[in-house]
Design an enzyme around this catalytic site. Structure first.
Site, PDB file in Angstrom:
ATOM      1  N   LEU A 129       0.830  -1.207   0.000  1.00 56.86           N
ATOM      2  CA  LEU A 129       0.000   0.000   0.000  1.00 56.86           C
ATOM      3  C   LEU A 129       0.864   1.258   0.000  1.00 56.86           C
ATOM      4  O   LEU A 129       0.557   2.226  -0.711  1.00 56.86           O
ATOM      5  CB  LEU A 129      -0.931  -0.001   1.229  1.00 56.86           C
ATOM      6  CG  LEU A 129      -1.862   1.201   1.346  1.00 56.86           C
ATOM      7  CD1 LEU A 129      -2.800   1.294   0.135  1.00 56.86           C
ATOM      8  CD2 LEU A 129      -2.693   1.119   2.635  1.00 56.86           C
ATOM      9  N   ASP A 178      12.061   3.527  11.057  1.00 63.26           N
ATOM     10  CA  ASP A 178      11.399   2.460  11.814  1.00 63.26           C
ATOM     11  C   ASP A 178      10.418   3.109  12.789  1.00 63.26           C
ATOM     12  O   ASP A 178      10.826   3.895  13.647  1.00 63.26           O
ATOM     13  CB  ASP A 178      12.479   1.657  12.569  1.00 63.26           C
ATOM     14  CG  ASP A 178      11.910   0.445  13.270  1.00 63.26           C
ATOM     15  OD1 ASP A 178      10.741   0.488  13.715  1.00 63.26           O
ATOM     16  OD2 ASP A 178      12.637  -0.562  13.371  1.00 63.26           O
ATOM     17  N   TYR A 218      -3.366 -10.251  15.434  1.00 60.97           N
ATOM     18  CA  TYR A 218      -3.170  -9.170  14.456  1.00 60.97           C
ATOM     19  C   TYR A 218      -4.257  -8.105  14.611  1.00 60.97           C
ATOM     20  O   TYR A 218      -3.967  -6.910  14.738  1.00 60.97           O
ATOM     21  CB  TYR A 218      -3.165  -9.746  13.035  1.00 60.97           C
ATOM     22  CG  TYR A 218      -3.308  -8.718  11.942  1.00 60.97           C
ATOM     23  CD1 TYR A 218      -2.238  -7.893  11.581  1.00 60.97           C
ATOM     24  CD2 TYR A 218      -4.513  -8.548  11.260  1.00 60.97           C
ATOM     25  CE1 TYR A 218      -2.378  -6.948  10.575  1.00 60.97           C
ATOM     26  CE2 TYR A 218      -4.660  -7.614  10.258  1.00 60.97           C
ATOM     27  CZ  TYR A 218      -3.592  -6.812   9.912  1.00 60.97           C
ATOM     28  OH  TYR A 218      -3.739  -5.869   8.917  1.00 60.97           O
TER      29      TYR A 218
HETATM   30  N1  LIG Z   1      -2.906  -6.652   3.137  1.00 61.40           N
HETATM   31  C1  LIG Z   1      -4.188  -6.637   3.491  1.00 61.40           C
HETATM   32  O1  LIG Z   1      -4.993  -7.462   3.029  1.00 61.40           O
HETATM   33  C2  LIG Z   1      -4.685  -5.605   4.461  1.00 61.40           C
HETATM   34  C3  LIG Z   1      -6.053  -5.593   4.793  1.00 61.40           C
HETATM   35  C4  LIG Z   1      -6.524  -4.623   5.670  1.00 61.40           C
HETATM   36  C5  LIG Z   1      -5.666  -3.669   6.190  1.00 61.40           C
HETATM   37  N2  LIG Z   1      -4.343  -3.715   5.863  1.00 61.40           N
HETATM   38  C6  LIG Z   1      -3.469  -2.676   6.433  1.00 61.40           C
HETATM   39  O2  LIG Z   1      -2.941  -1.926   5.354  1.00 61.40           O
HETATM   40  C7  LIG Z   1      -1.670  -1.392   5.715  1.00 61.40           C
HETATM   41  C8  LIG Z   1      -0.659  -1.691   4.603  1.00 61.40           C
HETATM   42  O3  LIG Z   1      -0.510  -3.084   4.489  1.00 61.40           O
HETATM   43  P1  LIG Z   1       0.186  -3.772   3.240  1.00 61.40           P
HETATM   44  O4  LIG Z   1      -0.755  -4.766   2.723  1.00 61.40           O
HETATM   45  O5  LIG Z   1       0.771  -2.730   2.345  1.00 61.40           O
HETATM   46  O6  LIG Z   1       1.340  -4.574   4.002  1.00 61.40           O
HETATM   47  P2  LIG Z   1       2.875  -4.802   3.630  1.00 61.40           P
HETATM   48  O7  LIG Z   1       3.038  -4.967   2.164  1.00 61.40           O
HETATM   49  O8  LIG Z   1       3.326  -5.866   4.569  1.00 61.40           O
HETATM   50  O9  LIG Z   1       3.532  -3.415   4.031  1.00 61.40           O
HETATM   51  C9  LIG Z   1       3.808  -3.062   5.349  1.00 61.40           C
HETATM   52  C10 LIG Z   1       5.146  -2.347   5.344  1.00 61.40           C
HETATM   53  O10 LIG Z   1       5.424  -1.909   6.688  1.00 61.40           O
HETATM   54  C11 LIG Z   1       6.807  -2.144   6.912  1.00 61.40           C
HETATM   55  N3  LIG Z   1       7.107  -2.204   8.324  1.00 61.40           N
HETATM   56  C12 LIG Z   1       6.976  -3.263   9.177  1.00 61.40           C
HETATM   57  N4  LIG Z   1       7.422  -2.909  10.396  1.00 61.40           N
HETATM   58  C13 LIG Z   1       7.833  -1.623  10.308  1.00 61.40           C
HETATM   59  C14 LIG Z   1       8.415  -0.701  11.230  1.00 61.40           C
HETATM   60  N5  LIG Z   1       8.656  -1.043  12.496  1.00 61.40           N
HETATM   61  N6  LIG Z   1       8.712   0.552  10.802  1.00 61.40           N
HETATM   62  C15 LIG Z   1       8.491   0.920   9.523  1.00 61.40           C
HETATM   63  N7  LIG Z   1       7.962   0.098   8.600  1.00 61.40           N
HETATM   64  C16 LIG Z   1       7.642  -1.157   9.001  1.00 61.40           C
HETATM   65  C17 LIG Z   1       7.082  -3.461   6.204  1.00 61.40           C
HETATM   66  O11 LIG Z   1       8.465  -3.624   6.012  1.00 61.40           O
HETATM   67  P3  LIG Z   1       9.096  -5.128   5.988  1.00 61.40           P
HETATM   68  O12 LIG Z   1       8.396  -5.829   4.866  1.00 61.40           O
HETATM   69  O13 LIG Z   1      10.536  -4.853   5.765  1.00 61.40           O
HETATM   70  O14 LIG Z   1       8.759  -5.718   7.324  1.00 61.40           O
HETATM   71  C18 LIG Z   1       6.299  -3.260   4.903  1.00 61.40           C
HETATM   72  O15 LIG Z   1       7.098  -2.580   3.939  1.00 61.40           O
HETATM   73  C19 LIG Z   1      -1.337  -2.004   7.071  1.00 61.40           C
HETATM   74  O16 LIG Z   1      -1.697  -1.091   8.078  1.00 61.40           O
HETATM   75  C20 LIG Z   1      -2.245  -3.213   7.156  1.00 61.40           C
HETATM   76  O17 LIG Z   1      -2.527  -3.559   8.500  1.00 61.40           O
HETATM   77  C21 LIG Z   1      -3.837  -4.645   5.005  1.00 61.40           C
END
Ligand SMILES: NC(=O)c1ccc[n+]([C@@H]2O[C@H](COP(=O)([O-])OP(=O)(O)OC[C@H]3O[C@@H](n4cnc5c(N)ncnc54)[C@H](OP(=O)(O)O)[C@@H]3O)[C@@H](O)[C@H]2O)c1
Length: 280
Positions: A12, A36, A125
């Site tokens: 995202l 971070d 989660y």
């Molecule tokens: N994916 C879904 O289906 C879904 C559904 C509902 C809501 N969401 C929400 O949407 C948002 C984006 O999710 P996404 O799907 O884009 O997930 P994603 O691809 O896993 O992206 C999350 C990013 O956050 C980074 N991250 C983790 N720990 C961190 C830290 N301590 N400091 C800074 N960055 C950090 C990760 O880095 P690393 O990869 O290096 O750990 C990754 O680049 C999140 O809030 C998630 O809860 C997602």
């Protein structure tokens, strides 16, 4: 306006940076290695340097199953880390747009969940994301908390890519029919998040996801149909495919806001995402 996107290396986050650039904003995306969110001092320094008008927090611990056995890490990032971003933003007079999830609900309703409905996450989660919502709201009055669902897009692990990979090597796949939600293309959601950042008065919780709803099974059918993949999709149940984390059976998001931001139908999101994969 000046925007900072945390978690910009994720699925995202990268879409939000692209959308903000397209809309003419001065945007800086910070990956986990660059910033971070568990490090409050680093956040304060980055924000003091950059002086953004708003921060879009896309950083999160997103492995739903791993969170069950790694609760401390999930809460450190999704709970305390989210609160850090909100507090550092507040300190610098910036607004925060924070991303949360449909998994704060237990799935027991049979009609769309509204912003004021009672939260009751089933797993670690969802509980950690709920802790983040509360920390963000407490730390920064200028907050928009966006609950979204079932994301797919470029640059991250997602169901659409998984199905396309399986469909390329198998004649049939079994996919659950008893979890229903709102598939959401990151490209559609990203524009809405930037729009919210542009409107700092829109505080509180917002439900924003692809319009309509379906089961994972129906989503797989749609993907194979649109991508012309010849792979049968068989029905199965959650009970037949046990996973470490429980998932809500019905997590469709609706909105009771007077003027909600509405995304295109989820099928349009699938089509748009597949088109980007072809052209990539
Ligand atoms: N994916 C879904 O289906 C879904 C559904 C509902 C809501 N969401 C929400 O949407 C948002 C984006 O999710 P996404 O799907 O884009 O997930 P994603 O691809 O896993 O992206 C999350 C990013 O956050 C980074 N991250 C983790 N720990 C961190 C830290 N301590 N400091 C800074 N960055 C950090 C990760 O880095 P690393 O990869 O290096 O750990 C990754 O680049 C999140 O809030 C998630 O809860 C997602």
């Amino acid at each position: 306006m000046k925007l900072l996107v945390t978690g910009a290396g994720g699925m995202l986050g990268r879409a939000v940076v692209e959308a903000a650039q397209r809309l003419g904003h001065d945007v800086r995306g910070a990956t986990r290695a660059e910033l971070d969110i568990t490090d409050l001092g680093a956040l304060q320094q980055a924000i003091a340097r950059r002086r953004p008008d708003a921060i879009v927090n896309c950083a999160a611990y997103t492995d739903v199953d791993a969170a069950e056995s790694d609760r401390l890490a999930a809460f450190a990032i999704n709970g305390k880390g989210a609160g850090n971003v909100a507090a550092a933003a507040a300190h610098a007079g910036a607004a925060i747009v924070h991303v949360s999830t449909d998994y704060v609900f237990d799935g027991s309703k049979r009609e769309p969940w509204l912003e004021s409905d009672a939260v009751a996450p089933l797993g670690a989660y969802g509980a950690s994301k709920l802790a983040g919502e509360r920390a963000v709201a407490a730390a920064n009055p200028a907050h928009a908390i966006v609950r979204t669902a079932w994301l797919f897009g470029a640059g991250g692990k997602n169901f659409v890519d998984t199905m396309l990979a399986l469909g390329a090597e198998r004649e049939e796949v079994s996919v659950v029919t008893d979890q229903v939600g709102c598939p959401t293309w990151t490209g559609h959601l990203a524009g809405a998040l930037v729009e919210l950042a542009e409107r700092p008065g829109e505080t509180g919780v917002h439900h924003i996801a692809g319009a309509g709803s379906c089961s994972w099974n129906e989503l797989a059918l749609e993907v194979f149909d649109r991508a012309a993949v010849d792979c049968r999709v068989l029905p199965t149940t959650t009970a037949a495919f046990p996973r470490p984390a429980p998932r809500p059976a019905y997590s469709v998001l609706g909105s009771e806001r007077r003027d909600p931001l509405v995304l295109p139908p989820w099928q349009d999101g699938v089509a748009a995402y597949l088109a980007t994969r072809v052209s990539a």
